[in-house]
Scaffold this motif. Structure first.
Motif, PDB file in Angstrom:
ATOM      1  N   PHE A 132      30.039 -88.196  31.024  1.00 41.30           N
ATOM      2  CA  PHE A 132      28.616 -87.508  31.044  1.00 41.30           C
ATOM      3  C   PHE A 132      28.402 -86.946  29.729  1.00 41.30           C
ATOM      4  N   SER A 133      27.028 -86.734  29.474  1.00 39.39           N
ATOM      5  CA  SER A 133      26.578 -85.999  28.430  1.00 39.39           C
ATOM      6  C   SER A 133      26.937 -84.470  28.557  1.00 39.39           C
ATOM      7  N   PHE A 134      27.154 -83.658  27.142  1.00 37.39           N
ATOM      8  CA  PHE A 134      27.319 -82.421  27.318  1.00 37.39           C
ATOM      9  C   PHE A 134      26.220 -81.492  28.281  1.00 37.39           C
ATOM     10  N   GLU A 135      25.165 -81.847  28.213  1.00 34.04           N
ATOM     11  CA  GLU A 135      24.020 -81.179  28.881  1.00 34.04           C
ATOM     12  C   GLU A 135      24.208 -81.560  30.475  1.00 34.04           C
ATOM     13  N   MET A 136      24.684 -82.727  30.839  1.00 34.05           N
ATOM     14  CA  MET A 136      24.850 -83.256  32.294  1.00 34.05           C
ATOM     15  C   MET A 136      26.175 -82.295  32.680  1.00 34.05           C
ATOM     16  N   GLN A 137      27.105 -82.112  31.648  1.00 24.92           N
ATOM     17  CA  GLN A 137      28.390 -81.519  32.312  1.00 24.92           C
ATOM     18  C   GLN A 137      27.892 -80.190  32.764  1.00 24.92           C
ATOM     19  N   LYS A 138      26.885 -79.405  31.941  1.00 24.96           N
ATOM     20  CA  LYS A 138      26.345 -77.970  32.151  1.00 24.96           C
ATOM     21  C   LYS A 138      25.685 -77.985  33.538  1.00 24.96           C
ATOM     22  N   LEU A 139      24.920 -79.193  33.756  1.00 26.15           N
ATOM     23  CA  LEU A 139      24.236 -79.037  34.932  1.00 26.15           C
ATOM     24  C   LEU A 139      24.850 -79.272  36.083  1.00 26.15           C
ATOM     25  N   MET A 140      25.994 -80.182  36.100  1.00 27.97           N
ATOM     26  CA  MET A 140      26.818 -80.248  36.960  1.00 27.97           C
ATOM     27  C   MET A 140      27.592 -79.050  37.604  1.00 27.97           C
ATOM     28  N   ALA A 141      28.302 -78.285  36.152  1.00 27.99           N
ATOM     29  CA  ALA A 141      28.764 -77.116  36.480  1.00 27.99           C
ATOM     30  C   ALA A 141      27.742 -75.907  37.422  1.00 27.99           C
ATOM     31  N   GLY A 142      26.716 -75.984  36.789  1.00 28.19           N
ATOM     32  CA  GLY A 142      25.623 -75.237  37.697  1.00 28.19           C
ATOM     33  C   GLY A 142      25.155 -75.563  38.922  1.00 28.19           C
ATOM     34  N   ALA A 143      25.389 -76.661  39.173  1.00 27.85           N
ATOM     35  CA  ALA A 143      25.050 -77.349  40.547  1.00 27.85           C
ATOM     36  C   ALA A 143      26.283 -76.710  41.705  1.00 27.85           C
ATOM     37  N   VAL A 144      27.524 -76.813  41.194  1.00 29.08           N
ATOM     38  CA  VAL A 144      28.480 -76.278  41.814  1.00 29.08           C
ATOM     39  C   VAL A 144      28.282 -74.864  42.193  1.00 29.08           C
ATOM     40  N   MET A 145      27.961 -73.945  41.040  1.00 27.43           N
ATOM     41  CA  MET A 145      28.021 -72.367  41.140  1.00 27.43           C
ATOM     42  C   MET A 145      26.942 -71.804  41.932  1.00 27.43           C
ATOM     43  N   ILE A 146      25.674 -72.440  41.910  1.00 28.07           N
ATOM     44  CA  ILE A 146      24.616 -71.950  42.665  1.00 28.07           C
ATOM     45  C   ILE A 146      24.776 -72.236  44.063  1.00 28.07           C
ATOM     46  N   SER A 147      25.632 -73.163  44.744  1.00 34.19           N
ATOM     47  CA  SER A 147      25.646 -73.674  46.020  1.00 34.19           C
ATOM     48  C   SER A 147      26.148 -72.363  46.929  1.00 34.19           C
ATOM     49  N   ASN A 152      29.816 -67.307  31.586  1.00 34.21           N
ATOM     50  CA  ASN A 152      28.660 -66.775  31.967  1.00 34.21           C
ATOM     51  C   ASN A 152      28.419 -66.953  33.276  1.00 34.21           C
ATOM     52  N   PHE A 153      28.416 -68.303  33.742  1.00 31.41           N
ATOM     53  CA  PHE A 153      27.726 -68.801  34.844  1.00 31.41           C
ATOM     54  C   PHE A 153      28.755 -68.185  36.067  1.00 31.41           C
ATOM     55  N   ILE A 154      30.093 -68.185  35.761  1.00 28.06           N
ATOM     56  CA  ILE A 154      30.779 -67.711  37.029  1.00 28.06           C
ATOM     57  C   ILE A 154      30.584 -65.989  37.099  1.00 28.06           C
ATOM     58  N   GLN A 155      30.333 -65.322  36.095  1.00 27.33           N
ATOM     59  CA  GLN A 155      29.788 -63.846  36.159  1.00 27.33           C
ATOM     60  C   GLN A 155      28.503 -63.826  36.920  1.00 27.33           C
ATOM     61  N   LEU A 156      27.747 -64.656  36.763  1.00 22.75           N
ATOM     62  CA  LEU A 156      26.518 -64.974  37.385  1.00 22.75           C
ATOM     63  C   LEU A 156      26.729 -64.915  38.877  1.00 22.75           C
ATOM     64  N   ARG A 157      27.460 -65.856  39.328  1.00 22.68           N
ATOM     65  CA  ARG A 157      27.939 -66.037  40.505  1.00 22.68           C
ATOM     66  C   ARG A 157      28.437 -64.950  41.284  1.00 22.68           C
ATOM     67  N   LYS A 158      29.335 -64.095  40.661  1.00 26.77           N
ATOM     68  CA  LYS A 158      29.954 -62.985  41.065  1.00 26.77           C
ATOM     69  C   LYS A 158      28.961 -61.812  41.165  1.00 26.77           C
ATOM     70  N   SER A 159      27.992 -61.444  40.264  1.00 23.48           N
ATOM     71  CA  SER A 159      27.139 -60.403  40.172  1.00 23.48           C
ATOM     72  C   SER A 159      25.754 -60.381  40.692  1.00 23.48           C
ATOM     73  N   GLN A 160      25.265 -61.721  41.038  1.00 26.91           N
ATOM     74  CA  GLN A 160      24.052 -61.645  41.627  1.00 26.91           C
ATOM     75  C   GLN A 160      24.376 -61.819  43.225  1.00 26.91           C
ATOM     76  N   SER A 161      23.702 -61.001  44.077  1.00 29.28           N
ATOM     77  CA  SER A 161      23.679 -61.162  45.531  1.00 29.28           C
ATOM     78  C   SER A 161      23.373 -62.430  46.238  1.00 29.28           C
ATOM     79  N   ALA A 162      22.226 -62.897  45.744  1.00 24.74           N
ATOM     80  CA  ALA A 162      21.700 -64.258  46.202  1.00 24.74           C
ATOM     81  C   ALA A 162      22.888 -65.299  46.051  1.00 24.74           C
ATOM     82  N   PHE A 163      23.568 -65.417  44.847  1.00 30.67           N
ATOM     83  CA  PHE A 163      24.566 -66.268  44.639  1.00 30.67           C
ATOM     84  C   PHE A 163      26.107 -66.095  45.362  1.00 30.67           C
ATOM     85  N   LYS A 164      26.321 -64.835  45.486  1.00 34.74           N
ATOM     86  CA  LYS A 164      27.378 -64.211  45.987  1.00 34.74           C
ATOM     87  C   LYS A 164      27.842 -64.407  47.508  1.00 34.74           C
TER      88      LYS A 164
END
Length: 611
Positions: free
Chosen positions: A409-424, A507-519
């Protein structure tokens, strides 16, 4: 529930408080059993139900020993250490000797697990537990809260994924053995990391498997794709069940492991009144009550049956959670991946939306691949009971060439896929190296010593890819180069786009840990809107103090995505297309209702906080 010793390991060779060795061996296939030491032999006393026992001061920790069974000299089926490999003698090990310093450690809530799956042999340059320990500070800085170690039970040679283990109690000698694993767990706890250990109770490997010479550990009633089925409900099954229950308790009690990931539980067949999986979790619950520690047992199961993860009180099997392959499959297809083999049952963005909402993609619908209605509803089950990922050892390593997402996958798609997991609303898991877009593959490797078995494995790998219409030749599993090619490239971390990807993950992992809507893992406080035509998703999640809106564009074109009317003056939290992440363009810092142009293969996240 059968009575089980919760406090101490009782089978195999163990040492009492006075330092004397106590041996208890199940060997109903013989009338006489002898403990063979370096310079002597000790006859063992026959007990009920095929057991033999002896207490002796002739065996000390570190001493090698074997058993004479029907004129054959065999290693201990419950061995804790095989210093010379699967065909050599066992070595006595005192489980109580390690000086633990983690007495104040308390396992973190399962909902806070951010998991990092790793393979000991390929994770670090030297491929040992000590090698993992040397990288713990890196994992802490990344934001990981739990490491998941692929199986460590003794396997043939020094190269193997671990699913060919033949001594469930013995810790792989080439990794450092039992004491080194205890040291690693202790070090993890000192740094605040939980430890998950992958265990295999659905089969044993083919080479060095001497169990059938001791007793009826296997049954012909069932078969598995990997070999003979373990005997959990046939004649003699009581003692086989005891053996594996003791194994589970040992990892928690004597190695201080926080959680177990149990491999392919759907392949464990048992028609007993109490299923072995339920009985295992009953004993774990009893251990937790007595020891005052929390432990989790996570299942790998492809049956989409919530009976496995329903609590014991509701007549479930009591697993804390399970891996969800279907989230991965839907995500890969949505990202433009192949649709052959088992991927043929997934329709991309629609099924990904389904996975966000239900955990299972198939929860009562007709499956074309299976040719039947499949799955159960997940209503009322918290998101913390599902582990999701964009890559794992199976989904990478079971490709013919072992390509990672970085090659597909492209670099951009890799970032999107990582994000898709983290926001679940589920537990996110990374596969080692994905966070820096590792380019080396993770391929299937073994180090058997039997020529016929080596050739059978080679042929089996070729046949496995028939459904995927793969072209070319599968790498030789036995070749050292296949193993070496699968090692991580730690020198990439500070180079070019690899460094950018690593910073993005941090950055995304920190977002997952710090934002109550994701945590929070509440699946109810979430809405999902899918646009099949434009291949986009709009996911909203909320808590009492925060709302987030996530815009995911899986297409290769810029898309206009409708922003809901209630969105007014929302602030940007993350923009995967930002030039600082090597993206094509930045998006507005503030958005309101209307339409927003989202770059191709990108994820944008906006938030609004409530006082």
């Amino acid at each position: 529930m059968a009575k089980q010793n919760i406090i101490n390991r009782t089978i195999g060779v163990n040492f009492n408080t006075s330092g004397t060795a106590e041996a208890l061996v199940w060997a109903p296939f013989t009338d006489h059993l002898v403990l063979k030491l370096k310079n002597s032999e000790v006859a063992m006393l026959k007990q009920q139900h095929g057991y033999f026992s002896v207490t002796t001061d002739q065996l000390k920790p570190g001493d090698q020993y074997q058993f004479l069974v029907n004129d054959k000299t065999l290693p201990d089926a419950a061995s804790l250490f095989q210093p010379e490999g699967v065909h050599g003698p066992s070595a006595a090990f005192d489980l109580k000797a390690f000086d633990w310093t983690d007495h104040g450690w308390q396992n973190i809530p399962l909902s806070n697990y951010i998991i990092y799956e790793l393979h000991t042999g390929t994770f670090s340059p030297d491929g040992t537990f000590n090698g993992i320990e040397e990288k713990l500070n890196y994992l802490i800085k990344l934001g990981i809260t739990a490491i998941e170690i692929m199986p460590v039970s003794q396997f043939p040679g020094s190269r193997n994924w671990g699913y060919d283990g033949v001594f469930p109690f013995a810790v792989q000698n080439s990794y450092g053995g039992a004491a080194a694993l205890q040291q690693l767990v202790n070090a993890c706890h000192k740094k605040g990391l939980a430890v998950i250990l992958d265990v295999v109770y659905n089969h044993l490997g083919p080479e060095g498997n001497y169990f059938g010479q001791f007793g009826p550990y296997f049954t012909d009633k069932y078969h598995t794709p990997w070999g003979s089925a373990l005997n959990f409900d046939d004649a003699g099954c009581d003692e086989v069940r005891r053996y594996f229950i003791e194994n589970v308790l040992m990892w928690f009690r004597d190695f201080h492991v926080d959680a177990l990931r149990m491999d392919a539980v759907h392949a464990i067949r048992d028609f007993s009144p109490v299923h072995i999986l339920r009985e295992i979790n009953q004993h774990v619950a009893e251990l937790m009550e007595q020891a005052g520690r929390t432990h989790y047992v996570i299942a790998e199961c492809d049956l989409n049956d919530t009976r496995y993860i329903n609590p014991l009180q509701k007549e479930g099997y009591g697993f804390s959670g399970q891996w969800i392959d279907e989230f991965h499959h839907a995500l890969r297809v949505a990202a433009g991946g192949e649709r052959n083999g088992y991927y043929s049952d997934f329709n991309g963005i629609t099924d990904l939306a389904n996975a966000y909402q239900n955990g299972y993609v198939y929860h009562g619908q007709y499956s074309n691949q299976r040719q039947k209605t499949f799955g159960t509803t997940t209503e009322g089950i918290d998101g913390s009971q599902f582990v999701v990922f964009s890559q794992n050892h199976d989904q990478v390593g079971n490709r013919m060439l072992g390509e990672r997402s970085s090659q597909l996958f492209s670099f951009e798609m890799q970032k999107l896929m990582a994000g898709a997991v983290m926001i679940s609303p589920f537990l996110p898991m990374l596969f080692m190296g994905e966070e820096w877009s590792e380019t080396n593959p993770f391929q299937f490797f073994v180090s058997h010593s039997e020529k016929e078995l080596i050739e059978a494995v080679r042929k089996g790998r070729k046949a496995e890819f028939a459904d995927f219409h793969a072209e070319g030749e599968a790498p030789d599993p036995q070749a050292i180069s296949t193993f070496e090619n699968s090692k991580l490239s730690w020198d990439l971390l500070d180079k070019g786009h690899h460094k950018v990807m690593l910073d993005y993950y941090k950055n995304f992992i920190q977002l997952r840990k710090s934002q109550s809507a994701f945590k929070h893992t509440d699946r109810e406080n979430m809405s999902v809107v899918v646009d099949e035509v434009n291949n986009t998703l709009v996911i909203q999640r909320w808590t009492n103090d925060q709302q987030v809106i996530c815009l995911l564009n899986f297409s290769k074109q810029q898309q206009q995505i409708n922003i809901p009317e209630e969105v007014t003056n929302w602030q940007k939290l993350l923009d995967s297309a930002d030039p600082k992440w090597n993206g094509p363009a930045t998006s507005p810092e503030i958005i309101s209702a209307g339409k927003l142009s989202v770059p191709p293969e990108a994820i944008l996240i906006y938030t609004q906080y409530h006082a």
